[in-house]
Design an enzyme around this catalytic site. Structure first.
Site, PDB file in Angstrom:
ATOM      1  CE  LYS A   1      33.741  42.525  28.632  1.00 47.90           C
ATOM      2  NZ  LYS A   1      33.640  43.762  29.094  1.00 47.90           N
TER       3      LYS A   1
ATOM      4  N   GLY B   1      42.576  45.813  33.183  1.00 44.15           N
ATOM      5  CA  GLY B   1      42.031  46.677  33.910  1.00 44.15           C
ATOM      6  C   GLY B   1      42.841  46.531  35.539  1.00 44.15           C
ATOM      7  CB  SER B   2      40.030  46.845  38.419  1.00 47.40           C
ATOM      8  OG  SER B   2      39.911  46.285  37.984  1.00 47.40           O
TER       9      SER B   2
ATOM     10  N   GLY C   1      41.889  41.992  37.670  1.00 47.52           N
ATOM     11  CA  GLY C   1      43.331  40.728  37.700  1.00 47.52           C
ATOM     12  C   GLY C   1      43.364  39.690  38.658  1.00 47.52           C
TER      13      GLY C   1
ATOM     14  CD  GLU D   1      48.379  48.039  31.961  1.00 47.92           C
ATOM     15  OE1 GLU D   1      48.385  49.252  32.813  1.00 47.92           O
ATOM     16  OE2 GLU D   1      48.072  48.480  30.886  1.00 47.92           O
TER      17      GLU D   1
ATOM     18  CB  CYS E   1      46.770  51.719  34.214  1.00 45.24           C
ATOM     19  SG  CYS E   1      46.599  51.683  32.538  1.00 45.24           S
TER      20      CYS E   1
ATOM     21  CD  GLU F   1      44.415  53.272  39.231  1.00 49.98           C
ATOM     22  OE1 GLU F   1      43.332  51.922  39.447  1.00 49.98           O
ATOM     23  OE2 GLU F   1      45.263  53.117  38.016  1.00 49.98           O
TER      24      GLU F   1
HETATM   25  P1  ADP Z   1      37.981  49.556  35.273  1.00 45.32           P
HETATM   26  O1  ADP Z   1      38.052  49.317  36.898  1.00 45.32           O
HETATM   27  O2  ADP Z   1      39.162  50.314  34.697  1.00 45.32           O
HETATM   28  O3  ADP Z   1      36.296  49.123  34.724  1.00 45.32           O
HETATM   29  P2  ADP Z   1      37.999  46.760  35.309  1.00 45.32           P
HETATM   30  O4  ADP Z   1      39.381  46.031  35.706  1.00 45.32           O
HETATM   31  O5  ADP Z   1      36.497  46.564  36.119  1.00 45.32           O
HETATM   32  O6  ADP Z   1      38.217  48.254  35.443  1.00 45.32           O
HETATM   33  O7  ADP Z   1      37.523  46.241  33.796  1.00 45.32           O
HETATM   34  C1  ADP Z   1      38.173  45.905  33.253  1.00 45.32           C
HETATM   35  C2  ADP Z   1      37.893  44.583  32.086  1.00 45.32           C
HETATM   36  O8  ADP Z   1      37.693  43.774  32.574  1.00 45.32           O
HETATM   37  C3  ADP Z   1      36.051  45.445  31.546  1.00 45.32           C
HETATM   38  O9  ADP Z   1      36.192  44.904  30.656  1.00 45.32           O
HETATM   39  C4  ADP Z   1      35.055  44.848  32.022  1.00 45.32           C
HETATM   40  O10 ADP Z   1      33.613  44.581  31.835  1.00 45.32           O
HETATM   41  C5  ADP Z   1      35.886  43.611  32.372  1.00 45.32           C
HETATM   42  N1  ADP Z   1      35.755  42.277  33.633  1.00 45.32           N
HETATM   43  C6  ADP Z   1      35.210  43.136  34.722  1.00 45.32           C
HETATM   44  N2  ADP Z   1      34.819  42.268  35.908  1.00 45.32           N
HETATM   45  C7  ADP Z   1      35.922  40.727  35.346  1.00 45.32           C
HETATM   46  C8  ADP Z   1      35.712  39.688  35.902  1.00 45.32           C
HETATM   47  N3  ADP Z   1      35.269  39.529  37.011  1.00 45.32           N
HETATM   48  N4  ADP Z   1      36.495  38.668  35.186  1.00 45.32           N
HETATM   49  C9  ADP Z   1      36.632  38.698  33.531  1.00 45.32           C
HETATM   50  N5  ADP Z   1      36.569  39.764  32.876  1.00 45.32           N
HETATM   51  C10 ADP Z   1      36.063  41.171  34.165  1.00 45.32           C
END
Ligand code: ADP
Length: 493
Positions: free
Chosen positions: A198, A250-251, A255, A272, A306, A403
């Site tokens: 995704k 992602g964030s 995570g 990561e 990141c 960050e």
């Molecule tokens: P950023 O702050 O860089 O946007 P996120 O962690 O919010 O990072 O998003 C990174 C990815 O994780 C995106 O593809 C987002 O749709 C997905 N995402 C956001 N929330 C969730 C969740 N609760 N579980 C799994 N994936 C998620």
């Protein structure tokens, strides 16, 4: 006389850097459909949810396309397709045959490099120079590299037996959309796993273009499924009982949610997450080169990395000189249309992200740090931020700890090696760091004591498919890239 002409030359160079004639890349080289469906079991199909959301060009705020939103039923279908392909086909396929498919994908990414670069820039706001020279070629290189390993796993793990994990659920962010997809899909396939990936909701387009390539490459249906949607779609992948591994970039907040969700299950994971990298300049460093490295590390690509070098530590004796050089260089950076080949700093990826960055800039000022921003004119429409540096920063300031994910640099001075090591390690993160010095012994001293997954010496933000990448502490765990990246997609006995 000689002195005066030297001065003029420098002035001319700065002026011309800011007044270059527009050099826009043509949009004609890329085709974006008005609507994209989900790529499941080798076919594009409409989402069960019947819902679509808009993907926006952050440089102009124009709608580029409508993207399908996958719900639980769609995730179920994608995982079922991945499981079917794994059992019937992919895990049984001779590794050399698997490699052929991955090589084919690599070549097709190369062939369509221009189209990918244009779409990446339109969808994400990064300068075309970055998409063209870094993102797309590095994505192709990851497919080439891991294709090479597919039939050589016995050399990667000598005297051990490996088996694939099964279905990998892969969730990626918006800062390197195609590259992250390649980074995740290539090693998974090479090791015999199948994939449900995704992309991030605001940058789905290049992953969907990759889906087209995967279809054209005749990859057996279901081996790679690419489904789009926001956090709830990601959560449905994470929580699906038939997914064997989660690979997430992602964030740190998400995570942590993922870690909680998979605790007590037998799912494997690589995470990561965020970073707050320290760039450290010693007084014996080649200063111009170091300043260029710092600029590249935090301002190019809008700080949307990141591992961006968002903190700078400069040894006291060269502090003033480095800050002056940085300010001069900041003035020459071209901020604006990401499709222009001369642009250094493009658009911030979304309005939300711009608000977050602007909020941190306010926080920095309130905390008493001294702000300097370039005087660049910003386009009237779209999401833009001037490159910003803060001096007079305290270690405990939020701009030095958290960050920001934008073109904002917090600068502090230091006197000794021990002091800077302590300061650099004093954040919740540990993804990357940079050391600038002429002395090899200092490099060794720091690289052994800095708690960061990647440490660059006299360079910054250099990537290669053969090198592992990943973090310590709240920056996550597991390594991607290189041999380490294979390790996280196999059972080894
Ligand atoms: P950023 O702050 O860089 O946007 P996120 O962690 O919010 O990072 O998003 C990174 C990815 O994780 C995106 O593809 C987002 O749709 C997905 N995402 C956001 N929330 C969730 C969740 N609760 N579980 C799994 N994936 C998620």
């Amino acid at each position: 006389m000689a002195k005066a002409s030297k001065k003029n030359t420098i002035k001319l160079k700065f002026d011309s850097a800011r007044k270059l004639a527009p050099a826009p890349e043509s949009k004609a080289g890329a085709k974006i459909d008005p609507q994209y469906d989900l790529f499941i079991n080798g076919k594009f199909e409409k989402p069960t949810s019947k819902k679509y959301f808009a993907s926006i060009n952050p440089a102009t705020e124009e709608k580029l396309s409508m993207i399908a939103e996958a719900n639980q039923a769609d995730v179920n279908k994608a995982v079922k397709a991945a499981r079917g392909a794994y059992d019937k086909n992919w895990k049984k396929m001779p590794p050399a045959e698997r490699a052929k498919y991955i090589y084919r994908i690599a070549r097709m990414v190369q062939e369509r490099a221009r189209e990918f670069a244009i779409i990446e820039t339109l969808d994400g706001g990064k300068p075309i120079r970055e998409s063209r020279d870094f993102d797309v070629p590095t994505a192709a290189n990851h497919f080439f590299y891991y294709a090479g390993w597919a039939d050589k796993l016995e050399y990667a793990f000598p005297n051990r037996t490996t088996s694939p994990l099964g279905v990998a659920g892969q969730i990626i962010p918006w800062n390197f959309p195609l590259l992250m997809a390649a980074w995740k899909i290539a090693p998974a396939l090479a090791c015999g796993n199948t994939v449900v990936l995704k992309p991030a909701e605001n940058t789905s387009l290049t992953a969907l273009k990759l889906a087209e390539i995967i279809q054209e490459a005749d990859l057996p249906p279901g081996v790679v499924n690419i489904i789009t949607g926001a956090g709830s779609t990601g959560a449905a992948i994470v929580n699906h009982p038939d997914v064997n591994k989660i690979a997430f970039t992602g964030s740190t907040d998400v995570g942590k949610i993922i870690q909680r969700a998979i605790a007590g299950t037998d799912k494997k994971a690589t995470l990561e997450l965020g970073g707050k990298a320290a760039n450290i300049i010693f007084d014996d460093a080649p200063l111009d080169q170091a300043v260029e490295g710092v600029i590249n590390g935090i301002f190019f690509n809008q700080g949307h990395v990141c591992c961006a070098g968002s903190r700078l530590y400069v040894q006291e004796s060269v502090f003033k000189e480095v800050v002056r050089k940085l300010k001069d260089r900041l003035e020459t950076l071209i901020v604006g249309d990401p499709m222009d080949k001369n642009t250094d700093i493009g658009a911030i990826n979304s309005r939300e992200q711009l608000n977050i960055i602007n909020n941190y800039i306010k926080i920095g000022q309130k905390e008493g740090a001294e702000m300097y921003q370039s005087s660049a004119d910003l386009p009237k429409k779209g999401f833009y931020c001037r490159p910003t540096i803060f001096t007079n920063v305290a270690q405990s300031n939020r701009i030095a700890q958290e960050e920001i994910f934008g073109p904002v640099l917090a600068i502090q001075s230091f006197r000794t090696d021990d002091e800077v090591i302590e300061k650099a390690n004093n954040t919740p993160y540990g993804l990357s760091a940079g050391v600038w010095t002429d002395k090899g012994s200092k490099i060794f001293n720091l690289t052994t004591k800095l708690r960061a997954g990647v440490i660059w010496a006299n360079t910054f933000n250099k990537f290669d498919p053969t090198s592992p990448f990943g973090g310590y502490k709240e920056s996550g765990y597991g390594r991607e890239g290189g041999l380490h990246g294979l390790n996280t997609y196999v059972n080894v006995v």
